[in-house]
Design a protein around this motif. Structure first.
Motif, PDB file in Angstrom:
ATOM      1  N   LYS A   1       0.822  -1.206   0.000  1.00 36.20           N
ATOM      2  CA  LYS A   1       0.000   0.000   0.000  1.00 36.20           C
ATOM      3  C   LYS A   1       0.861   1.263   0.000  1.00 36.20           C
ATOM      4  O   LYS A   1       0.468   2.298  -0.523  1.00 36.20           O
ATOM      5  CB  LYS A   1      -0.911  -0.005   1.229  1.00 36.20           C
ATOM      6  N   ARG A   2       2.042   1.150   0.564  1.00 40.96           N
ATOM      7  CA  ARG A   2       2.950   2.293   0.605  1.00 40.96           C
ATOM      8  C   ARG A   2       3.454   2.634  -0.794  1.00 40.96           C
ATOM      9  O   ARG A   2       3.667   3.794  -1.123  1.00 40.96           O
ATOM     10  CB  ARG A   2       4.118   1.969   1.534  1.00 40.96           C
ATOM     11  N   MET A   3       3.656   1.617  -1.608  1.00 41.69           N
ATOM     12  CA  MET A   3       4.159   1.846  -2.959  1.00 41.69           C
ATOM     13  C   MET A   3       3.041   2.187  -3.929  1.00 41.69           C
ATOM     14  O   MET A   3       3.174   3.077  -4.770  1.00 41.69           O
ATOM     15  CB  MET A   3       4.895   0.590  -3.447  1.00 41.69           C
TER      16      MET A   3
ATOM     17  N   THR B   1      -5.911  -1.910  -3.670  1.00 43.65           N
ATOM     18  CA  THR B   1      -6.410  -2.574  -2.464  1.00 43.65           C
ATOM     19  C   THR B   1      -5.794  -3.963  -2.303  1.00 43.65           C
ATOM     20  O   THR B   1      -5.221  -4.532  -3.253  1.00 43.65           O
ATOM     21  CB  THR B   1      -7.932  -2.714  -2.519  1.00 43.65           C
ATOM     22  N   LEU B   2      -5.963  -4.525  -1.122  1.00 46.58           N
ATOM     23  CA  LEU B   2      -5.502  -5.894  -0.883  1.00 46.58           C
ATOM     24  C   LEU B   2      -6.237  -6.885  -1.781  1.00 46.58           C
ATOM     25  O   LEU B   2      -5.648  -7.878  -2.241  1.00 46.58           O
ATOM     26  CB  LEU B   2      -5.694  -6.262   0.587  1.00 46.58           C
ATOM     27  N   ASP B   3      -7.508  -6.629  -2.054  1.00 47.95           N
ATOM     28  CA  ASP B   3      -8.252  -7.498  -2.971  1.00 47.95           C
ATOM     29  C   ASP B   3      -7.654  -7.445  -4.371  1.00 47.95           C
ATOM     30  O   ASP B   3      -7.608  -8.460  -5.080  1.00 47.95           O
ATOM     31  CB  ASP B   3      -9.722  -7.080  -3.010  1.00 47.95           C
ATOM     32  N   ASP B   4      -7.198  -6.263  -4.780  1.00 49.28           N
ATOM     33  CA  ASP B   4      -6.565  -6.131  -6.093  1.00 49.28           C
ATOM     34  C   ASP B   4      -5.290  -6.965  -6.173  1.00 49.28           C
ATOM     35  O   ASP B   4      -4.938  -7.497  -7.237  1.00 49.28           O
ATOM     36  CB  ASP B   4      -6.218  -4.669  -6.386  1.00 49.28           C
ATOM     37  N   TRP B   5      -4.604  -7.098  -5.053  1.00 48.49           N
ATOM     38  CA  TRP B   5      -3.352  -7.846  -5.019  1.00 48.49           C
ATOM     39  C   TRP B   5      -3.584  -9.366  -5.004  1.00 48.49           C
ATOM     40  O   TRP B   5      -2.660 -10.128  -5.298  1.00 48.49           O
ATOM     41  CB  TRP B   5      -2.551  -7.473  -3.772  1.00 48.49           C
TER      42      TRP B   5
ATOM     43  N   GLU C   1       6.617 -10.852  -1.563  1.00 46.67           N
ATOM     44  CA  GLU C   1       7.424 -11.784  -0.780  1.00 46.67           C
ATOM     45  C   GLU C   1       6.911 -11.735   0.656  1.00 46.67           C
ATOM     46  O   GLU C   1       7.071 -10.724   1.336  1.00 46.67           O
ATOM     47  CB  GLU C   1       8.905 -11.403  -0.849  1.00 46.67           C
ATOM     48  N   ASP C   2       6.254 -12.820   1.072  1.00 49.15           N
ATOM     49  CA  ASP C   2       5.623 -12.878   2.394  1.00 49.15           C
ATOM     50  C   ASP C   2       4.672 -11.700   2.602  1.00 49.15           C
ATOM     51  O   ASP C   2       4.615 -11.101   3.693  1.00 49.15           O
ATOM     52  CB  ASP C   2       6.680 -12.893   3.500  1.00 49.15           C
ATOM     53  N   GLY C   3       3.922 -11.377   1.554  1.00 50.89           N
ATOM     54  CA  GLY C   3       2.932 -10.322   1.630  1.00 50.89           C
ATOM     55  C   GLY C   3       3.485  -8.918   1.536  1.00 50.89           C
ATOM     56  O   GLY C   3       2.727  -7.940   1.574  1.00 50.89           O
ATOM     57  N   GLN C   4       4.793  -8.796   1.396  1.00 47.15           N
ATOM     58  CA  GLN C   4       5.438  -7.493   1.308  1.00 47.15           C
ATOM     59  C   GLN C   4       5.991  -7.272  -0.098  1.00 47.15           C
ATOM     60  O   GLN C   4       6.280  -8.228  -0.836  1.00 47.15           O
ATOM     61  CB  GLN C   4       6.581  -7.387   2.327  1.00 47.15           C
TER      62      GLN C   4
ATOM     63  N   GLU D   1      -0.795  -5.285 -14.776  1.00 48.38           N
ATOM     64  CA  GLU D   1      -1.672  -4.204 -14.318  1.00 48.38           C
ATOM     65  C   GLU D   1      -1.021  -2.855 -14.631  1.00 48.38           C
ATOM     66  O   GLU D   1      -0.555  -2.141 -13.725  1.00 48.38           O
ATOM     67  CB  GLU D   1      -1.930  -4.340 -12.810  1.00 48.38           C
ATOM     68  N   PRO D   2      -0.950  -2.479 -15.892  1.00 45.21           N
ATOM     69  CA  PRO D   2      -0.239  -1.242 -16.253  1.00 45.21           C
ATOM     70  C   PRO D   2      -0.886   0.025 -15.716  1.00 45.21           C
ATOM     71  O   PRO D   2      -0.247   1.085 -15.682  1.00 45.21           O
ATOM     72  CB  PRO D   2      -0.249  -1.260 -17.783  1.00 45.21           C
ATOM     73  N   GLY D   3      -2.135  -0.076 -15.272  1.00 47.17           N
ATOM     74  CA  GLY D   3      -2.798   1.084 -14.704  1.00 47.17           C
ATOM     75  C   GLY D   3      -2.378   1.399 -13.282  1.00 47.17           C
ATOM     76  O   GLY D   3      -2.690   2.474 -12.768  1.00 47.17           O
ATOM     77  N   TRP D   4      -1.660   0.486 -12.622  1.00 41.19           N
ATOM     78  CA  TRP D   4      -1.212   0.715 -11.254  1.00 41.19           C
ATOM     79  C   TRP D   4      -0.059   1.715 -11.263  1.00 41.19           C
ATOM     80  O   TRP D   4       0.971   1.494 -11.920  1.00 41.19           O
ATOM     81  CB  TRP D   4      -0.755  -0.583 -10.606  1.00 41.19           C
ATOM     82  N   THR D   5      -0.220   2.800 -10.543  1.00 41.86           N
ATOM     83  CA  THR D   5       0.809   3.832 -10.506  1.00 41.86           C
ATOM     84  C   THR D   5       1.392   3.944  -9.111  1.00 41.86           C
ATOM     85  O   THR D   5       0.701   3.763  -8.104  1.00 41.86           O
ATOM     86  CB  THR D   5       0.249   5.205 -10.920  1.00 41.86           C
ATOM     87  N   ALA D   6       2.683   4.244  -9.060  1.00 38.28           N
ATOM     88  CA  ALA D   6       3.365   4.434  -7.783  1.00 38.28           C
ATOM     89  C   ALA D   6       2.946   5.759  -7.163  1.00 38.28           C
ATOM     90  O   ALA D   6       2.664   6.735  -7.871  1.00 38.28           O
ATOM     91  CB  ALA D   6       4.874   4.404  -7.990  1.00 38.28           C
ATOM     92  N   GLY D   7       2.918   5.781  -5.850  1.00 42.53           N
ATOM     93  CA  GLY D   7       2.561   7.014  -5.168  1.00 42.53           C
ATOM     94  C   GLY D   7       3.502   8.162  -5.487  1.00 42.53           C
ATOM     95  O   GLY D   7       3.110   9.323  -5.432  1.00 42.53           O
ATOM     96  N   VAL D   8       4.754   7.826  -5.837  1.00 45.64           N
ATOM     97  CA  VAL D   8       5.745   8.868  -6.126  1.00 45.64           C
ATOM     98  C   VAL D   8       5.725   9.314  -7.586  1.00 45.64           C
ATOM     99  O   VAL D   8       6.508  10.187  -7.958  1.00 45.64           O
ATOM    100  CB  VAL D   8       7.160   8.393  -5.743  1.00 45.64           C
ATOM    101  N   ASP D   9       4.853   8.743  -8.403  1.00 46.57           N
ATOM    102  CA  ASP D   9       4.738   9.219  -9.784  1.00 46.57           C
ATOM    103  C   ASP D   9       4.237  10.658  -9.777  1.00 46.57           C
ATOM    104  O   ASP D   9       3.188  10.962  -9.194  1.00 46.57           O
ATOM    105  CB  ASP D   9       3.759   8.348 -10.585  1.00 46.57           C
ATOM    106  N   VAL D  10       4.957  11.540 -10.445  1.00 44.03           N
ATOM    107  CA  VAL D  10       4.594  12.963 -10.451  1.00 44.03           C
ATOM    108  C   VAL D  10       3.298  13.187 -11.220  1.00 44.03           C
ATOM    109  O   VAL D  10       2.428  13.952 -10.801  1.00 44.03           O
ATOM    110  CB  VAL D  10       5.741  13.805 -11.041  1.00 44.03           C
ATOM    111  N   ASP D  11       3.155  12.516 -12.355  1.00 49.39           N
ATOM    112  CA  ASP D  11       1.966  12.658 -13.209  1.00 49.39           C
ATOM    113  C   ASP D  11       1.443  11.255 -13.489  1.00 49.39           C
ATOM    114  O   ASP D  11       1.960  10.549 -14.358  1.00 49.39           O
ATOM    115  CB  ASP D  11       2.334  13.384 -14.507  1.00 49.39           C
ATOM    116  N   LYS D  12       0.436  10.837 -12.754  1.00 48.56           N
ATOM    117  CA  LYS D  12      -0.024   9.449 -12.839  1.00 48.56           C
ATOM    118  C   LYS D  12      -0.662   9.131 -14.185  1.00 48.56           C
ATOM    119  O   LYS D  12      -0.521   8.024 -14.711  1.00 48.56           O
ATOM    120  CB  LYS D  12      -0.961   9.146 -11.675  1.00 48.56           C
ATOM    121  N   LYS D  13      -1.360  10.074 -14.778  1.00 49.32           N
ATOM    122  CA  LYS D  13      -1.951   9.842 -16.095  1.00 49.32           C
ATOM    123  C   LYS D  13      -0.858   9.611 -17.134  1.00 49.32           C
ATOM    124  O   LYS D  13      -0.936   8.679 -17.950  1.00 49.32           O
ATOM    125  CB  LYS D  13      -2.827  11.025 -16.494  1.00 49.32           C
ATOM    126  N   ALA D  14       0.173  10.445 -17.109  1.00 52.39           N
ATOM    127  CA  ALA D  14       1.283  10.280 -18.053  1.00 52.39           C
ATOM    128  C   ALA D  14       2.051   8.995 -17.783  1.00 52.39           C
ATOM    129  O   ALA D  14       2.530   8.338 -18.716  1.00 52.39           O
ATOM    130  CB  ALA D  14       2.215  11.486 -17.982  1.00 52.39           C
TER     131      ALA D  14
END
Length: 289
Positions: free
Chosen positions: A26-28, A33-37, A45-48, A231-244
């Motif tokens: 969730k941090r990344m 969601t957990l269901d998505d994972w 690796e061990d849920g992490q 899942e190419p739609g998954w974006t990292a929280g640190v992505d500056v422009d998630k759409k791009a």
């Protein structure tokens, strides 16, 4: 630990810098969601979520090109060891014909070009060496290439205030006359070219290698985890422009699949950080080589 790929007359070599502590997925990927994972447990690796901090060496037409410079020597939970791994693991492989090293290891001064996919801290950490007291380039004979749009973004006062590593590992290169800002498709050799892939950062770029009909790409942070192939739609929280970010990833995955590129992903496990994008029952997956 090093993983290698031959691309025609060129070679791509993985070099591990550091293994950071695992993190909550969730941090990344804060929007996932957990269901998505649930169908993607093989990416954990061990849920992490375990990332790896690495760099790449590309040998092309007599040039030794280092793609990114890892997280650096510290302070970190675990000290980075990029330069040590270059010396001890890759030395005998990287020394070109006609060039010798009396010390029996691979020196940093054999690097001809350092090219950054982007200017985040875990990709510029070994740029500058302070061990002698002053700032000197870690790779003294190299030209450092960085995306102009990233420099314009990270040098803004409000961004720079949250990115102190820029002061330590990027700005000194300007004073030393070692860095060149590049745009778009910049040709490093006849076999190696950069390609602008914005989103993670404004100037993010990948490195494309093409030789003797074979192709590979070093993707930087277009991909943080192999789950993003499916899942190419998954974006990292640190992505500056998630759409791009989503658009760049979709375009790059299309290219990798349709044109048969081998893909080098520095944040993947060292045993599967070189692979291909394959399709099964209508969905894409990562297949390590």
């Amino acid at each position: 630990m090093a993983n290698r790929l031959t691309v025609g007359n060129a070679e791509v070599i993985a070099v591990l810098d550091m293994v950071p502590p695992p993190r909550d997925p969730k941090r990344m990927f804060p929007d996932v969601t957990l269901d998505d994972w649930a169908p993607h447990q093989d990416a954990l690796e061990d849920g992490q979520l375990q990332l790896y901090y690495g760099a790449w060496v590309v040998r092309s037409q007599g040039s030794t090109i280092l793609v990114d410079t890892g997280i650096g020597p510290g302070p970190h939970p675990t000290r980075g060891n990029l330069t040590g791994n270059l010396d001890t693991e890759l030395g005998p492989v990287l020394l070109p014909a006609g060039r010798s090293n009396a010390h029996g290891s691979y020196p940093a001064d054999e690097v001809d070009v350092v090219v950054h996919t982007h200017l985040h801290f875990d990709h510029v950490g070994w740029n500058v060496d302070y061990s002698g007291g002053g700032a000197v380039p870690t790779f003294p004979n190299a030209r450092y290439l960085a995306p102009r749009l990233d420099w314009e973004y990270f040098s803004r006062p409000e961004v720079l205030a949250d990115s102190p590593y820029i002061e330590d590992q990027v700005k000194p290169l300007f004073d030393l006359g070692k860095i060149e800002l590049i745009d778009g498709e910049h040709r490093i050799t006849d076999e190696v070219v950069t390609l602008h892939t914005p989103g993670h950062t404004p100037g993010h770029q990948v490195v494309l290698i093409s030789s003797q009909g074979q192709k590979a790409m070093v993707v930087g942070d277009v991909l943080h985890s192999k789950v993003q192939v499916a899942e190419p739609g998954w974006t990292a929280g640190v992505d500056v422009d998630k759409k791009a970010s989503r658009k760049s990833r979709a375009v790059l995955l299309d290219r990798a699949e349709n044109e048969g590129y081998a893909v080098a992903a520095g944040h993947f496990h060292p045993m599967e950080n070189i692979g291909k994008v394959v399709r099964l029952e209508g969905r894409r997956y990562w297949q390590g080589l």
